[in-house]
Enzyme design. Structure first.
Site, PDB file in Angstrom:
ATOM      1  N   GLU A  64       0.808  -1.216   0.000  1.00 18.25           N
ATOM      2  CA  GLU A  64       0.000   0.000   0.000  1.00 18.25           C
ATOM      3  C   GLU A  64       0.847   1.275   0.000  1.00 18.25           C
ATOM      4  O   GLU A  64       0.428   2.302  -0.546  1.00 18.25           O
ATOM      5  CB  GLU A  64      -0.960   0.011   1.197  1.00 18.25           C
ATOM      6  CG  GLU A  64      -2.071  -1.025   1.115  1.00 18.25           C
ATOM      7  CD  GLU A  64      -1.713  -2.355   1.750  1.00 18.25           C
ATOM      8  OE1 GLU A  64      -2.602  -3.227   1.872  1.00 18.25           O
ATOM      9  OE2 GLU A  64      -0.520  -2.523   2.124  1.00 18.25           O
ATOM     10  N   PHE A 126     -12.190  -6.222  13.908  1.00 23.05           N
ATOM     11  CA  PHE A 126     -11.075  -6.735  13.121  1.00 23.05           C
ATOM     12  C   PHE A 126     -10.638  -5.702  12.067  1.00 23.05           C
ATOM     13  O   PHE A 126     -11.451  -5.187  11.316  1.00 23.05           O
ATOM     14  CB  PHE A 126     -11.485  -8.041  12.433  1.00 23.05           C
ATOM     15  CG  PHE A 126     -10.426  -8.614  11.533  1.00 23.05           C
ATOM     16  CD1 PHE A 126      -9.234  -9.089  12.049  1.00 23.05           C
ATOM     17  CD2 PHE A 126     -10.621  -8.681  10.161  1.00 23.05           C
ATOM     18  CE1 PHE A 126      -8.261  -9.627  11.228  1.00 23.05           C
ATOM     19  CE2 PHE A 126      -9.652  -9.215   9.326  1.00 23.05           C
ATOM     20  CZ  PHE A 126      -8.463  -9.685   9.861  1.00 23.05           C
ATOM     21  N   GLN A 127      -9.367  -5.410  12.057  1.00 20.19           N
ATOM     22  CA  GLN A 127      -8.752  -4.459  11.132  1.00 20.19           C
ATOM     23  C   GLN A 127      -9.377  -3.057  11.219  1.00 20.19           C
ATOM     24  O   GLN A 127      -9.486  -2.342  10.225  1.00 20.19           O
ATOM     25  CB  GLN A 127      -8.790  -4.983   9.687  1.00 20.19           C
ATOM     26  CG  GLN A 127      -7.878  -6.175   9.468  1.00 20.19           C
ATOM     27  CD  GLN A 127      -7.685  -6.533   8.018  1.00 20.19           C
ATOM     28  OE1 GLN A 127      -8.536  -6.280   7.171  1.00 20.19           O
ATOM     29  NE2 GLN A 127      -6.541  -7.144   7.702  1.00 20.19           N
ATOM     30  N   LYS A 176     -17.748  -0.024   5.340  1.00 17.92           N
ATOM     31  CA  LYS A 176     -18.171  -1.080   4.419  1.00 17.92           C
ATOM     32  C   LYS A 176     -19.681  -1.076   4.206  1.00 17.92           C
ATOM     33  O   LYS A 176     -20.160  -1.302   3.084  1.00 17.92           O
ATOM     34  CB  LYS A 176     -17.716  -2.439   4.955  1.00 17.92           C
ATOM     35  CG  LYS A 176     -17.920  -3.581   3.959  1.00 17.92           C
ATOM     36  CD  LYS A 176     -17.257  -4.862   4.452  1.00 17.92           C
ATOM     37  CE  LYS A 176     -17.387  -5.981   3.416  1.00 17.92           C
ATOM     38  NZ  LYS A 176     -16.705  -7.226   3.879  1.00 17.92           N
ATOM     39  N   MET A 478      24.538   8.145   2.681  1.00 17.05           N
ATOM     40  CA  MET A 478      24.466   9.452   3.315  1.00 17.05           C
ATOM     41  C   MET A 478      24.687   9.353   4.821  1.00 17.05           C
ATOM     42  O   MET A 478      25.365  10.204   5.417  1.00 17.05           O
ATOM     43  CB  MET A 478      23.111  10.112   3.024  1.00 17.05           C
ATOM     44  CG  MET A 478      23.030  11.563   3.464  1.00 17.05           C
ATOM     45  SD  MET A 478      24.191  12.640   2.589  1.00 17.05           S
ATOM     46  CE  MET A 478      23.269  12.973   1.082  1.00 17.05           C
TER      47      MET A 478
END
Length: 564
Positions: A64, A126-127, A176, A478
């Protein structure tokens, strides 16, 4: 409802009810979106169900974070918001770095996340995460859509907010159950903020300051590109005849070979640009925000100069450096209404031209190994006007800025404010899809490349003809340089000598790849690299001890430059 209102409502054409998910994909198409970047999951699944019957092209990234970087590339290239999709919970939190990167660099983007259904929000379902709250400090605006009927209006408003004024990312969180619910869309009525009035007083005061100055200098920042004002700035610089320096994000506002351009200023800027900033008596800042990487020690920056500051975001003016003259408003109309008449600046022009000639970068490094600055310069020149460089973050990022030739700002896409490693490959994917005709080159160090290396699978899946360069010094270069210079050579956790063979890795992903390790292999390597019709990776082995010069050390003024 009155009888008259009922009659009027009955006479209005009735739109067909649709699910929130269908309304969402239709709303994106209505905004002119053709490509979205995403990764499916449970809480965004209804949207993915609707995608299959829509006109949108979906690019399945492999993380993602890559979705967000690729989407933001559309914003960087076109000025129009790119779009990324993710599910709730870890899908949403994986977008955060890309959202923050877009926020720091004022890039328009709309990030759409699925959320658990409203009845279980707040129950640690959940999530479930509060992505609205998590991203609040790094977005221009956020939405949680509670009613499917509101979807088209929210999307239209999100796009307007993302692209208007000072651009930035907007988050749209959609539960949802809202995606699944059927509704008649509410009317879409997006109000556009009126353009600020021309700051005539500020413009006249700016003209007076230029007439009085003996050593004026333009300071060109990234806000110019975000405002679509590159042409207006070029016209102004030409008619003023005043020398210019640019920030990291200002590269390309003037072509790299423009006679008035002294180069990039700041921590790894050119000596000519930094000396000019320190000696000028008038600094005309257009779209720059006096970032610490550009100014060095702020109280030692441009110590002899009065400051004129042009910005469309009033909050930036005098935020870090007091503006003796401020000009607030849209850059294009403001700059086209400015008629500078410089005074006696010929000695200043001679001085700055002398610095530019004297401090030209050398490319004749000793030895037979690959000298990265020369490779990057030669690559950009060979690629020509279609060249688009997308560096990751680290030494190679500064070498790209210092040594590549750019004809426009969109030829240089870099993570400036956030400095996100892992930026290059997914951003270059988005840039190539936004401009298929351009020669887009993802320029990586071996450290940053490992952070989103999985996007080689995206290249292979869609056969995106991207060119991927990996400059491999087997170090976090760096960090190693700073440990060498400022931590007494105490090298801590910078050894990456256990890297895999990147050529073999790319080939395992189905990508053509080859390795070069000697200077006489550079020219044929560039030729093969640019001639490839499909995706290709060039793996270049460079010296682990090579440093980026010049360097303004922390706490120093810009004229206190260290040299190798």
């Amino acid at each position: 409802m009155t009888a008259a209102a009922m009659k009027e409502a009955a006479e209005e054409p009735q739109t067909e009810a649709a699910t929130g998910a269908k309304l969402l994909v239709d709303a994106l198409a209505a905004q002119g979106v053709e490509t979205v970047f995403g990764y499916p999951g449970g809480a965004i699944m209804p949207v993915y169900d609707a995608l299959t019957s829509s006109s949108l092209r979906h690019i399945l990234c492999r993380h993602e974070q890559a979705c967000a970087f690729s989407a933001a590339a559309f914003g960087r290239m076109t000025g129009k918001p790119g779009v990324c999709l993710a599910t709730s919970g870890p899908g949403a939190t994986n977008l955060v770095t890309g959202i923050a990167d877009a926020y720091m660099d004022s890039v328009p983007m709309v990030a759409i996340t699925g959320q658990v259904a409203q009845p279980v929000m707040g129950t640690d379902a959940f999530q479930e995460v509060d992505i609205f709250g998590i991203t609040m400090p790094i977005v221009k605006h956020s939405y949680i859509i509670r009613d499917a009927a509101d979807v088209p209006g929210v999307i239209a408003e999100a796009f307007e907010i993302a692209a208007s004024g000072r651009p930035g990312p907007v988050l749209v969180d959609i539960p949802k159950d809202v995606q699944q619910a059927a509704a008649h869309p509410a009317p879409v009525n997006v109000e556009r903020a009126p353009a600020p009035a021309l700051d005539d007083d500020g413009l006249r005061r700016c003209e007076a300051a230029i007439r009085d100055a003996e050593r004026p200098l333009f300071y060109l920042g990234g806000g110019i590109t975000r405002a679509g004002a590159v042409d207006a700035v070029r016209r102004l610089v030409e008619r003023a005849g005043i020398p210019a320096a640019c920030t990291l994000h200002g590269l390309g506002v003037l072509p790299s070979d423009h006679p008035q351009l002294l180069g990039m200023l700041g921590m790894h800027g050119s000596r000519a640009a930094n000396l000019a900033v320190q000696e000028c008596d008038l600094l005309i800042n257009i779209g720059g925000r006096f970032d610490d990487r550009a100014t060095g020690r702020l109280d030692g920056f441009a110590p002899k100069a009065r400051v004129v500051h042009f910005d469309r975001d009033a909050s930036e003016i005098s935020k870090l450096r007091h503006a003796d003259v401020s000009v607030h408003g849209e850059f294009g109309p403001s700059l086209d209404s400015l008629y500078p008449e410089p005074g006696h600046i010929d000695p200043w022009l001679a001085t700055t031209a002398g610095w530019k000639f004297e401090y030209v970068a050398p490319y004749d490094a000793p030895g037979e190994g690959i000298y990265a600055p020369a490779l990057l310069r030669d690559l950009s020149l060979a690629a020509g006007e279609g060249f688009v460089a997308v560096p990751d973050v680290g030494q190679h990022q500064m070498w790209t800025a210092q040594h590549c030739h750019f004809t426009r700002p969109q030829a240089h896409l870099t993570s400036g404010g956030l400095g996100s490693m892992g930026f290059s490959l997914p951003t270059a994917v988005g840039a190539k899809l936004a401009e298929p005709q351009s020669t887009v080159v993802s320029i990586n160090g071996d450290g940053g490349f490992m952070m989103n290396i999985q996007e080689l699978a995206t290249l292979n899946r869609y056969r995106i003809p991207l060119k991927v360069l990996v400059l491999n010094n087997s170090r976090l270069g760096m960090v190693r340089q700073w440990q060498e210079l400022f931590f007494d050579g105490n090298f801590s956790e910078v050894d990456l000598s256990d890297n895999p063979d990147f050529t073999k890795v790319a080939q395992a992903f189905g990508i053509d790849a080859f390795t070069i390790s000697a200077r006489d292999e550079v020219a044929p390597g560039i030729e093969r690299f640019l001639a490839a019709e499909g995706p290709i990776l060039m793996h270049a082995i460079i010296d682990p001890a090579e440093n980026v010069w010049p360097l303004v050390a922390p706490g120093k003024a810009n004229d206190e430059m260290m040299e190798g």
